[in-house]
Design a protein around this motif. Structure first.
Motif, PDB file in Angstrom:
ATOM      1  N   LEU B 114       0.839  -1.200   0.000  1.00  0.00           N
ATOM      2  CA  LEU B 114       0.000   0.000   0.000  1.00  0.00           C
ATOM      3  C   LEU B 114       0.874   1.251   0.000  1.00  0.00           C
ATOM      4  O   LEU B 114       1.883   1.306   0.682  1.00  0.00           O
ATOM      5  CB  LEU B 114      -0.898   0.023   1.243  1.00  0.00           C
ATOM      6  CG  LEU B 114      -2.005  -1.015   1.352  1.00  0.00           C
ATOM      7  CD1 LEU B 114      -2.687  -0.888   2.693  1.00  0.00           C
ATOM      8  CD2 LEU B 114      -3.005  -0.864   0.241  1.00  0.00           C
ATOM      9  N   THR B 115       0.421   2.242  -0.757  1.00  0.00           N
ATOM     10  CA  THR B 115       1.170   3.505  -0.774  1.00  0.00           C
ATOM     11  C   THR B 115       0.900   4.242   0.526  1.00  0.00           C
ATOM     12  O   THR B 115      -0.009   3.894   1.282  1.00  0.00           O
ATOM     13  CB  THR B 115       0.731   4.388  -1.945  1.00  0.00           C
ATOM     14  OG1 THR B 115      -0.670   4.659  -1.792  1.00  0.00           O
ATOM     15  CG2 THR B 115       0.953   3.699  -3.277  1.00  0.00           C
ATOM     16  N   LYS B 116       1.695   5.294   0.740  1.00  0.00           N
ATOM     17  CA  LYS B 116       1.557   6.035   1.994  1.00  0.00           C
ATOM     18  C   LYS B 116       0.152   6.601   2.157  1.00  0.00           C
ATOM     19  O   LYS B 116      -0.447   6.544   3.227  1.00  0.00           O
ATOM     20  CB  LYS B 116       2.587   7.164   2.034  1.00  0.00           C
ATOM     21  CG  LYS B 116       3.306   7.197   3.324  1.00  0.00           C
ATOM     22  CD  LYS B 116       4.566   8.012   3.319  1.00  0.00           C
ATOM     23  CE  LYS B 116       4.953   8.173   4.806  1.00  0.00           C
ATOM     24  NZ  LYS B 116       5.395   9.481   5.157  1.00  0.00           N
ATOM     25  N   TRP B 117      -0.402   7.123   1.053  1.00  0.00           N
ATOM     26  CA  TRP B 117      -1.746   7.682   1.130  1.00  0.00           C
ATOM     27  C   TRP B 117      -2.768   6.581   1.417  1.00  0.00           C
ATOM     28  O   TRP B 117      -3.660   6.759   2.220  1.00  0.00           O
ATOM     29  CB  TRP B 117      -2.101   8.414  -0.165  1.00  0.00           C
ATOM     30  CG  TRP B 117      -3.581   8.650  -0.270  1.00  0.00           C
ATOM     31  CD1 TRP B 117      -4.451   8.015  -1.075  1.00  0.00           C
ATOM     32  CD2 TRP B 117      -4.353   9.543   0.539  1.00  0.00           C
ATOM     33  NE1 TRP B 117      -5.734   8.462  -0.852  1.00  0.00           N
ATOM     34  CE2 TRP B 117      -5.694   9.395   0.142  1.00  0.00           C
ATOM     35  CE3 TRP B 117      -4.038  10.459   1.564  1.00  0.00           C
ATOM     36  CZ2 TRP B 117      -6.728  10.131   0.714  1.00  0.00           C
ATOM     37  CZ3 TRP B 117      -5.082  11.193   2.119  1.00  0.00           C
ATOM     38  CH2 TRP B 117      -6.413  11.028   1.696  1.00  0.00           C
ATOM     39  N   GLU B 118      -2.612   5.443   0.720  1.00  0.00           N
ATOM     40  CA  GLU B 118      -3.580   4.355   0.897  1.00  0.00           C
ATOM     41  C   GLU B 118      -3.601   3.864   2.335  1.00  0.00           C
ATOM     42  O   GLU B 118      -4.657   3.569   2.895  1.00  0.00           O
ATOM     43  CB  GLU B 118      -3.257   3.201  -0.053  1.00  0.00           C
ATOM     44  CG  GLU B 118      -3.708   3.468  -1.474  1.00  0.00           C
ATOM     45  CD  GLU B 118      -3.233   2.403  -2.445  1.00  0.00           C
ATOM     46  OE1 GLU B 118      -2.447   1.519  -2.039  1.00  0.00           O
ATOM     47  OE2 GLU B 118      -3.643   2.462  -3.604  1.00  0.00           O
ATOM     48  N   LYS B 119      -2.396   3.822   2.917  1.00  0.00           N
ATOM     49  CA  LYS B 119      -2.314   3.393   4.318  1.00  0.00           C
ATOM     50  C   LYS B 119      -3.047   4.373   5.217  1.00  0.00           C
ATOM     51  O   LYS B 119      -3.814   3.986   6.098  1.00  0.00           O
ATOM     52  CB  LYS B 119      -0.833   3.320   4.747  1.00  0.00           C
ATOM     53  CG  LYS B 119      -0.211   1.964   4.551  1.00  0.00           C
ATOM     54  CD  LYS B 119       1.132   1.890   5.232  1.00  0.00           C
ATOM     55  CE  LYS B 119       2.182   1.542   4.210  1.00  0.00           C
ATOM     56  NZ  LYS B 119       3.526   1.868   4.568  1.00  0.00           N
ATOM     57  N   PHE B 120      -2.802   5.649   4.955  1.00  0.00           N
ATOM     58  CA  PHE B 120      -3.414   6.707   5.761  1.00  0.00           C
ATOM     59  C   PHE B 120      -4.937   6.667   5.610  1.00  0.00           C
ATOM     60  O   PHE B 120      -5.671   6.740   6.594  1.00  0.00           O
ATOM     61  CB  PHE B 120      -2.851   8.062   5.320  1.00  0.00           C
ATOM     62  CG  PHE B 120      -3.431   9.232   6.042  1.00  0.00           C
ATOM     63  CD1 PHE B 120      -4.376  10.048   5.431  1.00  0.00           C
ATOM     64  CD2 PHE B 120      -3.043   9.529   7.353  1.00  0.00           C
ATOM     65  CE1 PHE B 120      -4.914  11.132   6.100  1.00  0.00           C
ATOM     66  CE2 PHE B 120      -3.581  10.614   8.019  1.00  0.00           C
ATOM     67  CZ  PHE B 120      -4.516  11.419   7.398  1.00  0.00           C
ATOM     68  N   ALA B 121      -5.376   6.550   4.380  1.00  0.00           N
ATOM     69  CA  ALA B 121      -6.819   6.550   4.108  1.00  0.00           C
ATOM     70  C   ALA B 121      -7.499   5.374   4.784  1.00  0.00           C
ATOM     71  O   ALA B 121      -8.589   5.496   5.324  1.00  0.00           O
ATOM     72  CB  ALA B 121      -7.049   6.513   2.606  1.00  0.00           C
ATOM     73  N   LYS B 122      -6.818   4.242   4.735  1.00  0.00           N
ATOM     74  CA  LYS B 122      -7.396   3.031   5.334  1.00  0.00           C
ATOM     75  C   LYS B 122      -7.530   3.218   6.842  1.00  0.00           C
ATOM     76  O   LYS B 122      -8.549   2.877   7.448  1.00  0.00           O
ATOM     77  CB  LYS B 122      -6.486   1.850   5.027  1.00  0.00           C
ATOM     78  CG  LYS B 122      -7.166   0.523   5.200  1.00  0.00           C
ATOM     79  CD  LYS B 122      -6.271  -0.587   4.667  1.00  0.00           C
ATOM     80  CE  LYS B 122      -6.867  -1.938   4.990  1.00  0.00           C
ATOM     81  NZ  LYS B 122      -5.940  -3.002   4.681  1.00  0.00           N
ATOM     82  N   GLN B 123      -6.475   3.792   7.405  1.00  0.00           N
ATOM     83  CA  GLN B 123      -6.464   3.969   8.849  1.00  0.00           C
ATOM     84  C   GLN B 123      -7.526   4.972   9.288  1.00  0.00           C
ATOM     85  O   GLN B 123      -8.201   4.779  10.290  1.00  0.00           O
ATOM     86  CB  GLN B 123      -5.061   4.441   9.268  1.00  0.00           C
ATOM     87  CG  GLN B 123      -4.867   4.577  10.745  1.00  0.00           C
ATOM     88  CD  GLN B 123      -4.096   5.854  11.069  1.00  0.00           C
ATOM     89  OE1 GLN B 123      -3.314   6.350  10.264  1.00  0.00           O
ATOM     90  NE2 GLN B 123      -4.339   6.391  12.237  1.00  0.00           N
ATOM     91  N   LYS B 124      -7.681   6.041   8.497  1.00  0.00           N
ATOM     92  CA  LYS B 124      -8.651   7.076   8.855  1.00  0.00           C
ATOM     93  C   LYS B 124     -10.059   6.706   8.430  1.00  0.00           C
ATOM     94  O   LYS B 124     -11.017   7.342   8.831  1.00  0.00           O
ATOM     95  CB  LYS B 124      -8.268   8.401   8.158  1.00  0.00           C
ATOM     96  CG  LYS B 124      -7.103   9.099   8.788  1.00  0.00           C
ATOM     97  CD  LYS B 124      -7.547   9.920   9.966  1.00  0.00           C
ATOM     98  CE  LYS B 124      -6.389  10.754  10.473  1.00  0.00           C
ATOM     99  NZ  LYS B 124      -6.797  11.673  11.534  1.00  0.00           N
ATOM    100  N   GLY B 125     -10.165   5.707   7.561  1.00  0.00           N
ATOM    101  CA  GLY B 125     -11.478   5.334   7.071  1.00  0.00           C
ATOM    102  C   GLY B 125     -11.980   6.248   5.971  1.00  0.00           C
ATOM    103  O   GLY B 125     -13.166   6.452   5.814  1.00  0.00           O
ATOM    104  N   ILE B 126     -11.045   6.796   5.203  1.00  0.00           N
ATOM    105  CA  ILE B 126     -11.426   7.699   4.104  1.00  0.00           C
ATOM    106  C   ILE B 126     -11.712   6.844   2.876  1.00  0.00           C
ATOM    107  O   ILE B 126     -10.876   6.074   2.430  1.00  0.00           O
ATOM    108  CB  ILE B 126     -10.287   8.684   3.773  1.00  0.00           C
ATOM    109  CG1 ILE B 126      -9.944   9.512   5.013  1.00  0.00           C
ATOM    110  CG2 ILE B 126     -10.676   9.598   2.612  1.00  0.00           C
ATOM    111  CD1 ILE B 126      -8.673  10.327   4.857  1.00  0.00           C
ATOM    112  N   THR B 127     -12.903   7.011   2.327  1.00  0.00           N
ATOM    113  CA  THR B 127     -13.243   6.298   1.094  1.00  0.00           C
ATOM    114  C   THR B 127     -13.365   7.324  -0.025  1.00  0.00           C
ATOM    115  O   THR B 127     -13.775   8.456   0.232  1.00  0.00           O
ATOM    116  CB  THR B 127     -14.567   5.545   1.232  1.00  0.00           C
ATOM    117  OG1 THR B 127     -15.539   6.455   1.733  1.00  0.00           O
ATOM    118  CG2 THR B 127     -14.444   4.366   2.154  1.00  0.00           C
ATOM    119  N   PRO B 128     -13.053   6.937  -1.252  1.00  0.00           N
ATOM    120  CA  PRO B 128     -13.166   7.913  -2.342  1.00  0.00           C
ATOM    121  C   PRO B 128     -14.633   8.293  -2.554  1.00  0.00           C
ATOM    122  O   PRO B 128     -15.506   7.443  -2.578  1.00  0.00           O
ATOM    123  CB  PRO B 128     -12.624   7.152  -3.564  1.00  0.00           C
ATOM    124  CG  PRO B 128     -12.720   5.729  -3.207  1.00  0.00           C
ATOM    125  CD  PRO B 128     -12.610   5.631  -1.732  1.00  0.00           C
TER     126      PRO B 128
END
Lengths: 332, 188
Positions: B114-128
């Motif tokens: 996972l890229t840095k953003w993908e990791k962050f998004a997953k952790q924060k629960g950010i969905t596109p």
């Protein structure tokens, strides 16, 4: 060895992704390569075999100085460049005349290979001209106990199946059952692998027939099958064999997680073939059991007091649940 | 086959095949594996024609067995994709998955890290968030799709009911023309 190509547009990116490793793979592509001493007979043989692999085969025209059993690196390079994991290499020498070397690659490295010397060959043109549509899936038959018992013959079976089977389809048009490739080898299979002398091994008879179906008089469901020989006729003699490296083979035989059959927990098939499931019912607080307004719990003439039985795990098939008969109690 | 065999006689030939050891099938690959003993006398004889007849009979039996099995499979009507109007012709059978395990040509794909953003998004629960759904929107009243904006777009439509400002009007009522709120200014 190959330089990594970075896709410059969407089309080349798609092409690259198509070639990349996938869970469900593409149909294996093949190459026919000519050795430096490859004669007309072997060339024709390869052309005839290629006819049944179209369109997933590429035929090389130039001759190449290659000895697969000594150094297969150039064949590996061809495999990588053309994204082809099956190669047939044709050669002819005094010691090994009219030989086809069949080889498979895994991750563009030689997995296994074997030599088939052509003893008898009758080209497709010698038979009656019967056209088969290109790209049709063949019926394949392997006859002979040796294909199950002798490891080299098992390899031949595996390679030929891989080569001729074609595209993976789930819906088959019954009109598409046009021809059968029949590979036969005599011998009782009790031939030792270590006898060394390959001339003792039985020859492999490769035949291709067109299928004609005739309506059966007695019953309508299944037709009578009759065959007509169309294809090339080969009698092969198995020569040198290079078996797959066990580690590489293990890697190659792995099934990705997506394709492994999902086993449902708590569901089993018992000895009779019935589907049996286990339901885990939670623990019941017997003190809080509602016994009022339950007709089945009414006190009968005889003061029967049956055991409740294990409430926790029940077998669904044994479904007749007996209501626990209890004495009427005052519930406060 | 001799010249004298007619269509009639072929129709009377049996469709079942007897085999000492039952054959195994791989219907996903349209294959049959027959491990019964082969008559080595015929195979090693010098009579080529006899050998070919024998080989053909073995192949015919295998083909018959295989065809019998294939015809026993569930039939799917409605074409190759099971309902596709364009491919309605032909009878289709649903083939099972192949049973013979053959080696793969490439290794199983490794999941990309996972890229840095993908990791962050997953952790924060950010969905596109949902992409632009285009210009069309369903108009319930009209019962058809109209444009949200642009030429004859929904945002351009004039209100069907406009209050008349008592003061601004001449006292004639509607006759004063379309100069109320919400009307579109005409281009010069």
């Amino acid at each position: 060895m190959m330089r990594i190509v970075k896709p410059k547009n969407a089309r080349s990116k798609r092409a690259m992704e198509n070639r990349s490793p996938k869970a469900i793979e593409n149909t294996k592509k093949a190459l026919t390569v000519r050795g430096s001493t490859c004669g007309v007979l072997v060339q024709n043989a390869m052309t005839d075999i290629a006819a049944y692999k179209q369109p997933d085969i590429k035929k090389f025209q130039k001759r190449n100085e290659i000895h697969p059993f000594e150094d297969a690196s150039s064949l590996e390079f061809f495999s990588q460049k053309n994204d082809a994991s099956l190669i047939i290499f044709g050669s002819n020498s005094k010691k090994r005349s009219n030989t086809l070397t069949w080889l498979r690659t895994f991750n563009f490295q030689v997995l296994d290979m074997f030599e088939l010397k052509i003893l008898n060959y009758k080209t497709m043109t010698d038979f009656k001209k019967l056209t088969i549509n290109v790209g049709m899936k063949p019926l394949i038959s392997f006859v002979g106990p040796i294909f199950d018992s002798h490891p080299h013959f098992q390899m031949v079976k595996s390679m030929m199946l891989d080569f001729f089977r074609g595209e993976q389809i789930s819906m088959l048009d019954l009109a598409g059952l046009q021809y059968i490739i029949s590979v036969t080898a005599s011998g009782d299979g009790n031939i030792s692998v270590y006898s060394g002398d390959t001339s003792n091994l039985p020859s492999i008879n490769f035949r291709v027939y067109k299928i004609n179906t005739y309506k059966n008089k007695t019953q309508n469901k299944v037709p009578r099958v009759e065959l007509e020989e169309i294809g090339p006729r080969f009698d092969f003699q198995l020569g040198r064999v290079r078996e797959a490296d066990p580690d590489m083979l293990k890697q190659a035989m792995r099934i990705p997680k997506e394709l492994q059959p999902k086993t449902k927990k708590n569901v089993e098939t018992d000895l009779l073939g019935d589907k049996v499931a286990t339901i885990h019912v939670g623990k019941q607080d017997l003190m809080k059991l509602q016994t009022r307004k339950m007709k089945g719990l009414k006190k009968r003439r005889k003061d029967e007091f049956e055991d409740e039985g294990d409430d926790e795990i029940e077998d669904v098939i044994v479904s007749d649940e007996e209501q626990p008969k209890k004495r009427k109690r005052q519930i406060k | 086959m001799s010249e004298s065999t007619s269509m009639q006689s072929i129709g009377t030939r049996p469709v079942t095949v007897e085999r000492a050891i039952p054959v195994s099938y791989d219907l996903g690959n349209l294959s049959v594996f027959d491990t019964n003993m082969i008559d080595s006398e015929i195979m090693s004889s010098t009579d080529e024609a006899k050998k070919e007849v024998y080989l053909q009979s073995l192949a015919r039996d295998s083909a018959q067995l295989l065809v019998n099995q294939i015809l026993a499979l569930p039939v799917v009507t409605g074409g190759r994709t099971g309902g596709d109007v364009n491919h309605n012709d032909g009878v289709f059978v649903k083939l099972p998955d192949p049973t013979t395990q053959l080696p793969r040509e490439k290794p199983i794909p490794v999941a990309k890290p996972l890229t840095k953003w993908e990791k962050f998004a997953k952790q924060k629960g950010i969905t596109p968030k949902g992409r632009n759904t285009g210009n069309l929107v369903y108009d319930e009243a009209k019962g058809e799709w109209v444009k949200k904006w642009g030429y004859k777009g929904k945002n351009q439509e004039e209100p069907w009911l406009v209050e008349i400002d008592e003061k601004a009007a001449n006292g004639d009522g509607e006759e004063s023309g379309n100069k109320g709120k919400g009307t579109k200014k005409s281009k010069k």
